[in-house]
Design a protein around this motif. Structure first.
Motif, PDB file in Angstrom:
ATOM      1  N   VAL A   1      55.974   8.170  40.411  1.00 39.01           N
ATOM      2  CA  VAL A   1      57.212   7.405  40.464  1.00 39.01           C
ATOM      3  C   VAL A   1      56.959   5.970  40.921  1.00 39.01           C
ATOM      4  CG1 VAL A   1      59.617   7.422  41.216  1.00 39.01           C
ATOM      5  CG2 VAL A   1      58.348   9.567  41.117  1.00 39.01           C
TER       6      VAL A   1
ATOM      7  N   LYS B   1      58.634   2.235  40.260  1.00 40.07           N
ATOM      8  CA  LYS B   1      59.810   1.560  39.702  1.00 40.07           C
ATOM      9  C   LYS B   1      59.651   0.061  39.931  1.00 40.07           C
ATOM     10  CE  LYS B   1      62.707   5.596  40.522  1.00 40.07           C
ATOM     11  NZ  LYS B   1      63.998   6.119  41.053  1.00 40.07           N
ATOM     12  N   GLY B   2      59.082  -0.617  38.920  1.00 32.98           N
ATOM     13  CA  GLY B   2      58.799  -2.033  39.088  1.00 32.98           C
ATOM     14  C   GLY B   2      57.686  -2.205  40.094  1.00 32.98           C
TER      15      GLY B   2
ATOM     16  N   ASP C   1      58.232  -1.137  43.280  1.00 33.34           N
ATOM     17  CA  ASP C   1      58.553  -0.168  44.323  1.00 33.34           C
ATOM     18  C   ASP C   1      58.055   1.229  43.952  1.00 33.34           C
ATOM     19  OD1 ASP C   1      59.845  -2.145  45.803  1.00 33.34           O
ATOM     20  OD2 ASP C   1      61.777  -1.767  44.850  1.00 33.34           O
TER      21      ASP C   1
ATOM     22  N   SER D   1      58.348   5.659  45.051  1.00 35.19           N
ATOM     23  CA  SER D   1      59.183   6.703  45.643  1.00 35.19           C
ATOM     24  C   SER D   1      58.327   7.937  45.855  1.00 35.19           C
ATOM     25  CB  SER D   1      60.366   7.026  44.724  1.00 35.19           C
ATOM     26  OG  SER D   1      61.070   8.162  45.189  1.00 35.19           O
TER      27      SER D   1
END
Length: 348
Positions: free
Chosen positions: A196, A198-199, A201, A203
């Motif tokens: 995971v 996201k850009g 970032d 998780s």
């Protein structure tokens, strides 16, 4: 020349360090260790710190061969961290400041890690990967601030490792992450886990939930019946789980660090924070840096894991640059972001 004493106690480690003009004079530390399968609670952690901090201060002064009069400033961790343990460090620091008639400075925990890493490794202006039990950030310095380019959007990478260690009942001595690292070295089979990013970032909570189900025999049987996992996924060892978890989450960290390097046109990476001691993370990051013609800077457990010396050094840098803190502002805060601090000691 500035001589500083620093107290760090934001989590389960309590440390006292003394530094003089960049020279390490003392760095002592104790860790609150709980039974396997249990985490550390704020109240009990604070009680541990309270019991040992005075002994650590005496030990640090003895090792440094200094007297209180030789100190220029008393520094403590202002935040981020767990409130009760932070308060123990702050209260003792305030007491020493009054008793010894020395100035007092509150230091950002994250800044302490970064400046300690820069001092020990000699890194000039690196992309910083800060990975610990409470924080996961990719950082770069610009215009008097340490700017956060990417971070976790839920739990920290160290927290993910610690919680998984509790799930599979690993010992907390010397640390859950270290014991996962040792098991991972014997892992043979990679188990595909959620990845995971996201850009900029990352998780980790979903990965933790998924691998928790895989680690629980009853949940594994139910998922096997429902066809959620394959027959192959129902047969593996703790070593395989630890290996797969490390490979997945470290690959995520390497990806966002490389992206920050490209954006900032940097050829240096510095890893700091407790998870930064992990040899596999260092190896993966080193390979990435070498492929880009860059260099990795890493430090060992003496300076990587939470310690009082990093607070002393960051505080000494602040004090030398003219930073002062009124006594009435000597509070603590559980949330204190890296980019909130004005970096007065750097001119580059």
């Amino acid at each position: 020349m500035v001589c500083a004493l620093g107290i760090e106690g934001s989590a389960n480690k309590i440390g006292v360090g003394i530094i003089r003009d960049g020279e390490v004079l003392a760095n002592v530390r104790r860790t609150y260790v709980t039974p396997p399968g249990e985490g550390f609670l704020p109240k009990e952690t604070a009680a541990h710190h309270k019991d040992v901090i005075h002994q650590l201060i005496k030990q640090a002064l003895k090792e440094s061969k200094l007297l209180p009069n030789d100190l220029d400033v008393i520094c403590y961790t202002k935040g981020p961290g767990m409130a009760p343990p932070l308060l123990i460090g702050a209260i003792v620091a305030r007491t020493l400041s009054l008793l010894w008639e020395k100035p007092l400075l509150g230091v950002n925990h994250c800044i302490g890690h970064i400046e300690m890493g820069r001092l020990i490794t000699g890194a000039l202006n690196p992309i910083v990967l800060y990975v610990s039990g409470g924080n996961t950030q990719v950082i770069a310095y610009s215009n008097k601030r340490y700017r956060i380019f990417g971070e976790t959007i839920d739990i920290a990478v160290g927290n993910c490792l610690d919680r998984f260690a509790r799930i599979i009942k690993l010992s907390n001595d010397p640390s859950p992450g270290y014991n996962i690292e040792q098991l991972a070295k014997s892992g043979q089979n990679y188990i595909k886990l959620p990845y995971v990013v996201k850009g900029m970032d990352v998780s980790f909570s979903g990965i933790l939930s998924h691998i928790e189900d895989l680690a629980d025999p009853s949940k594994r049987r139910n998922k096997r019946k429902k066809g959620v996992i394959t027959a192959e996924e129902s047969e593996y060892t703790k070593e395989d789980l630890c290996y797969s978890l490390q490979e997945t989450i470290f690959a995520m960290l390497v990806e966002i660090t490389e992206r920050a390097m490209a954006h900032c046109e940097s050829n240096e990476v510095l890893i700091v924070g407790g998870v930064g001691c992990n040899e596999r993370l260092q190896e993966m990051m080193r390979i990435m840096c070498e492929e880009r013609g860059g260099k990795l800077f890493a430090i060992d457990e003496r300076y990587c894991i939470d310690n009082g010396l990093m607070i002393a050094h960051a505080g000494a840098e602040m004090f030398h640059s003219g930073t002062r803190m009124p006594f009435e502002e000597s509070s603590v805060t559980q949330r204190y972001r890296t980019d909130e601090v004005l970096v007065t000691w750097r001119d580059d």
